[in-house]
Design a protein around this motif. Structure first.
Motif, PDB file in Angstrom:
ATOM      1  N   ASN A 142       0.821  -1.208   0.000  1.00 51.09           N
ATOM      2  CA  ASN A 142       0.000   0.000   0.000  1.00 51.09           C
ATOM      3  C   ASN A 142       0.861   1.268   0.000  1.00 51.09           C
ATOM      4  O   ASN A 142       0.381   2.350   0.307  1.00 51.09           O
ATOM      5  N   GLU A 143       2.150   1.128  -0.315  1.00 52.96           N
ATOM      6  CA  GLU A 143       3.097   2.250  -0.376  1.00 52.96           C
ATOM      7  C   GLU A 143       3.282   2.933   0.977  1.00 52.96           C
ATOM      8  O   GLU A 143       3.625   4.116   1.040  1.00 52.96           O
ATOM      9  N   SER A 144       3.069   2.198   2.060  1.00 48.82           N
ATOM     10  CA  SER A 144       3.278   2.756   3.395  1.00 48.82           C
ATOM     11  C   SER A 144       4.620   2.305   3.958  1.00 48.82           C
ATOM     12  O   SER A 144       5.223   1.354   3.464  1.00 48.82           O
ATOM     13  N   MET A 145       5.057   2.975   5.008  1.00 50.57           N
ATOM     14  CA  MET A 145       6.351   2.692   5.628  1.00 50.57           C
ATOM     15  C   MET A 145       6.410   1.283   6.203  1.00 50.57           C
ATOM     16  O   MET A 145       5.476   0.821   6.858  1.00 50.57           O
ATOM     17  N   TYR A 146       7.518   0.576   5.936  1.00 50.52           N
ATOM     18  CA  TYR A 146       7.729  -0.762   6.499  1.00 50.52           C
ATOM     19  C   TYR A 146       9.171  -0.830   7.012  1.00 50.52           C
ATOM     20  O   TYR A 146      10.120  -0.842   6.225  1.00 50.52           O
ATOM     21  N   ILE A 147       9.346  -0.851   8.334  1.00 51.52           N
ATOM     22  CA  ILE A 147      10.676  -0.844   8.928  1.00 51.52           C
ATOM     23  C   ILE A 147      11.315  -2.224   8.764  1.00 51.52           C
ATOM     24  O   ILE A 147      10.708  -3.236   9.113  1.00 51.52           O
ATOM     25  N   VAL A 197      -7.031  -5.067  -4.823  1.00 49.78           N
ATOM     26  CA  VAL A 197      -6.215  -3.882  -5.077  1.00 49.78           C
ATOM     27  C   VAL A 197      -6.091  -3.094  -3.774  1.00 49.78           C
ATOM     28  O   VAL A 197      -7.059  -2.942  -3.021  1.00 49.78           O
ATOM     29  N   THR A 198      -4.892  -2.583  -3.497  1.00 51.02           N
ATOM     30  CA  THR A 198      -4.657  -1.857  -2.246  1.00 51.02           C
ATOM     31  C   THR A 198      -5.408  -0.527  -2.238  1.00 51.02           C
ATOM     32  O   THR A 198      -5.672   0.049  -3.297  1.00 51.02           O
ATOM     33  N   PRO A 199      -5.728   0.001  -1.041  1.00 50.17           N
ATOM     34  CA  PRO A 199      -6.505   1.245  -0.946  1.00 50.17           C
ATOM     35  C   PRO A 199      -5.872   2.428  -1.688  1.00 50.17           C
ATOM     36  O   PRO A 199      -6.576   3.201  -2.350  1.00 50.17           O
ATOM     37  N   LYS A 200      -4.558   2.614  -1.576  1.00 50.35           N
ATOM     38  CA  LYS A 200      -3.919   3.752  -2.243  1.00 50.35           C
ATOM     39  C   LYS A 200      -3.967   3.597  -3.762  1.00 50.35           C
ATOM     40  O   LYS A 200      -4.153   4.576  -4.482  1.00 50.35           O
ATOM     41  N   ALA A 201      -3.809   2.359  -4.241  1.00 46.79           N
ATOM     42  CA  ALA A 201      -3.903   2.114  -5.685  1.00 46.79           C
ATOM     43  C   ALA A 201      -5.311   2.400  -6.187  1.00 46.79           C
ATOM     44  O   ALA A 201      -5.504   2.980  -7.261  1.00 46.79           O
ATOM     45  N   LEU A 202      -6.315   2.009  -5.397  1.00 49.87           N
ATOM     46  CA  LEU A 202      -7.711   2.290  -5.771  1.00 49.87           C
ATOM     47  C   LEU A 202      -7.965   3.795  -5.847  1.00 49.87           C
ATOM     48  O   LEU A 202      -8.650   4.268  -6.759  1.00 49.87           O
ATOM     49  N   ILE A 230      -5.809   6.133  -6.526  1.00 48.15           N
ATOM     50  CA  ILE A 230      -5.166   6.653  -7.743  1.00 48.15           C
ATOM     51  C   ILE A 230      -6.015   6.338  -8.972  1.00 48.15           C
ATOM     52  O   ILE A 230      -6.216   7.185  -9.850  1.00 48.15           O
ATOM     53  N   MET A 231      -6.541   5.112  -9.028  1.00 50.72           N
ATOM     54  CA  MET A 231      -7.369   4.706 -10.169  1.00 50.72           C
ATOM     55  C   MET A 231      -8.635   5.548 -10.255  1.00 50.72           C
ATOM     56  O   MET A 231      -9.053   5.954 -11.350  1.00 50.72           O
ATOM     57  N   GLU A 232      -9.243   5.822  -9.108  1.00 45.84           N
ATOM     58  CA  GLU A 232     -10.458   6.650  -9.098  1.00 45.84           C
ATOM     59  C   GLU A 232     -10.154   8.065  -9.579  1.00 45.84           C
ATOM     60  O   GLU A 232     -10.953   8.676 -10.297  1.00 45.84           O
ATOM     61  N   LYS A 233      -8.989   8.573  -9.167  1.00 45.52           N
ATOM     62  CA  LYS A 233      -8.593   9.910  -9.597  1.00 45.52           C
ATOM     63  C   LYS A 233      -8.373   9.942 -11.111  1.00 45.52           C
ATOM     64  O   LYS A 233      -8.761  10.893 -11.791  1.00 45.52           O
ATOM     65  N   ARG A 234      -7.757   8.880 -11.633  1.00 40.89           N
ATOM     66  CA  ARG A 234      -7.488   8.816 -13.078  1.00 40.89           C
ATOM     67  C   ARG A 234      -8.783   8.691 -13.887  1.00 40.89           C
ATOM     68  O   ARG A 234      -8.880   9.179 -15.016  1.00 40.89           O
ATOM     69  N   LYS A 235      -9.752   8.037 -13.302  1.00 43.64           N
ATOM     70  CA  LYS A 235     -11.032   7.855 -14.009  1.00 43.64           C
ATOM     71  C   LYS A 235     -11.665   9.201 -14.364  1.00 43.64           C
ATOM     72  O   LYS A 235     -12.295   9.345 -15.406  1.00 43.64           O
ATOM     73  N   ARG A 236     -11.478  10.175 -13.468  1.00 48.01           N
ATOM     74  CA  ARG A 236     -12.106  11.474 -13.675  1.00 48.01           C
ATOM     75  C   ARG A 236     -11.511  12.224 -14.870  1.00 48.01           C
ATOM     76  O   ARG A 236     -12.127  13.159 -15.386  1.00 48.01           O
ATOM     77  N   SER A 237     -10.308  11.816 -15.299  1.00 44.24           N
ATOM     78  CA  SER A 237      -9.687  12.485 -16.452  1.00 44.24           C
ATOM     79  C   SER A 237      -9.891  11.708 -17.756  1.00 44.24           C
ATOM     80  O   SER A 237      -9.396  12.110 -18.808  1.00 44.24           O
TER      81      SER A 237
END
Length: 393
Positions: A173-178, A360-365, A367-374
């Motif tokens: 999900n592109e989050s921090m992983y130590i 699909v991970t929440p952050k990827a979803l 991004i996809m929703e944002k792209r749909k609007r364009s």
């Protein structure tokens, strides 16, 4: 009580014990209580607030004075400042004691975390360096995380001087992983090489094929990466490149926007097009940026194997910010703070995974929703064989 007041209490230590015994007492007041207690000295204030100060080293003299005021005690700020200094000295003295417990601490970590790598390095039986990578973090990175590791080093701020080296990954999900961390006396080639060798072994990185490493220009790190992981893709932090430009040219103006368009360019064509725009804005800046293109700080030059388009090393710096207060603590307290933070972080990730219903991970979803609007600005053109060209605009 004031001097004019009749209230008096006289006590002394009993000869047969260490207890105080009241010898005489006159309980009538003819003055107004003012809350000033001369016997409540700075050492006594320090004793009352020491445990709290251990957990909150930012506790100020003003806060101590305010807290005592709520209890009806009037204490000067100077006395509270003296109490704070006493507490700092007491905690600093505890540093030396904690080093004597390091061997026991290492054994306890190994016993309670089977499969973990915990290494205590000494020189002439004196603490030199320390490395930890828990088994849970090894397995988590190998099985699910993106093939990118962010590396960074930061100063310890307490009585113990040295550097904290960290390796931080990105989960799906592109989050921090130590992943791993180490305490070393100085940041140099030898210590970075030692850290990278252990990291390579723990994560099974071999020669670094299919791996990306992101960092600032840490001392000795580039050498260590070249030696230990010669086939890894080494990305430089774009923010660090930009900071160097800003230091040189002060007022960036339109250079700021153009630089970040270069950093986030999808391909080399877009990158060079944006760089040419920079040439028209300021030729000297264009020449400086052009000389850094071999440093791989733009997405245009990244490999897509790692599935991460991160152009900055902010994720490591964010973790250093999390440990800002912990870096002032004695060594075992610092290491315990890191361990507890990882436990809490892993718990959050587990709860997030349990709540997700999509593949699909929440952050990827998002991004996809944002792209749909364009999409309304896109026009597909087919070649008749299942291949499309998309016009945008």
């Amino acid at each position: 009580a004031q001097e004019c007041c009749k209230w008096r209490l006289f006590a002394s230590i009993n000869s047969q014990s260490d207890k105080m015994v009241v010898r005489s007492y006159k309980g009538e007041h003819n003055c107004y209580p003012i809350g000033v207690v001369d016997l409540y000295t700075a050492p006594k204030i320090a004793a009352d607030f020491l445990n709290e100060f251990r957990h909150n080293p930012k506790l100020t003299a003003d806060q101590i004075m305010q807290r005592l005021g709520i209890k009806g005690l009037r204490v000067t700020k100077t006395k509270c400042q003296s109490a704070r200094q006493i507490m700092k000295h007491i905690i600093e003295d505890e540093y030396a004691e904690q080093f004597t417990r390091m061997y026991d601490y290492v054994e306890e970590l190994r016993r309670t975390n089977p499969g973990s790598t915990v290494i205590l390095g000494t020189k002439d039986r004196v603490f030199d360096k320390f490395y930890t990578c828990f088994q849970s973090q090894k397995q988590g990175w190998k099985s699910a995380c993106r093939r990118i590791v962010h590396l960074d080093g930061t100063f310890l701020k307490g009585r113990m001087k040295g550097q904290l080296l960290t390796a931080v990954g990105r989960d799906p999900n592109e989050s921090m992983y130590i992943i791993a961390w180490a305490i070393v006396p100085v940041e140099n080639k030898v210590n970075w090489k030692w850290f990278m060798e252990l990291l390579r072994e723990d994560l099974g990185l071999e020669d670094g094929n299919g791996l990306a490493l992101s960092s600032d220009q840490q001392k000795g790190l580039i050498y260590a990466i070249t030696e230990i992981l010669p086939y890894a893709e080494h990305r430089m932090c774009a923010r660090h490149i930009f900071a160097n430009l800003q230091k040189k040219y002060k007022q960036m103006g339109p250079l700021h926007k153009t630089f970040w368009k270069c950093a986030r360019a999808y391909n080399e064509t877009v990158f060079w097009r944006q760089l040419e725009k920079m040439k028209n804005i300021k030729l000297e800046a264009y020449e400086d940026v052009k000389r850094t293109t071999d440093s791989h700080w733009s997405r245009a030059f990244f490999s897509d194997t790692t599935k991460s388009a991160a152009v900055e090393n902010n994720i490591s710096e964010s973790y250093n910010a999390v440990l800002k207060d912990a870096r002032e603590m004695p060594i075992i307290a610092l290491l315990e703070e890191i361990r507890r933070h990882i436990m809490a972080s892993n718990l959050v990730k587990i709860k997030e995974m349990e709540s997700v219903t999509s593949l699909v991970t929440p952050k990827a979803l998002a991004i996809m929703e944002k792209r749909k609007r364009s999409l309304k600005w896109c026009a597909p053109l087919s070649n008749g064989r299942g291949i499309y060209e998309v016009d945008y605009g």
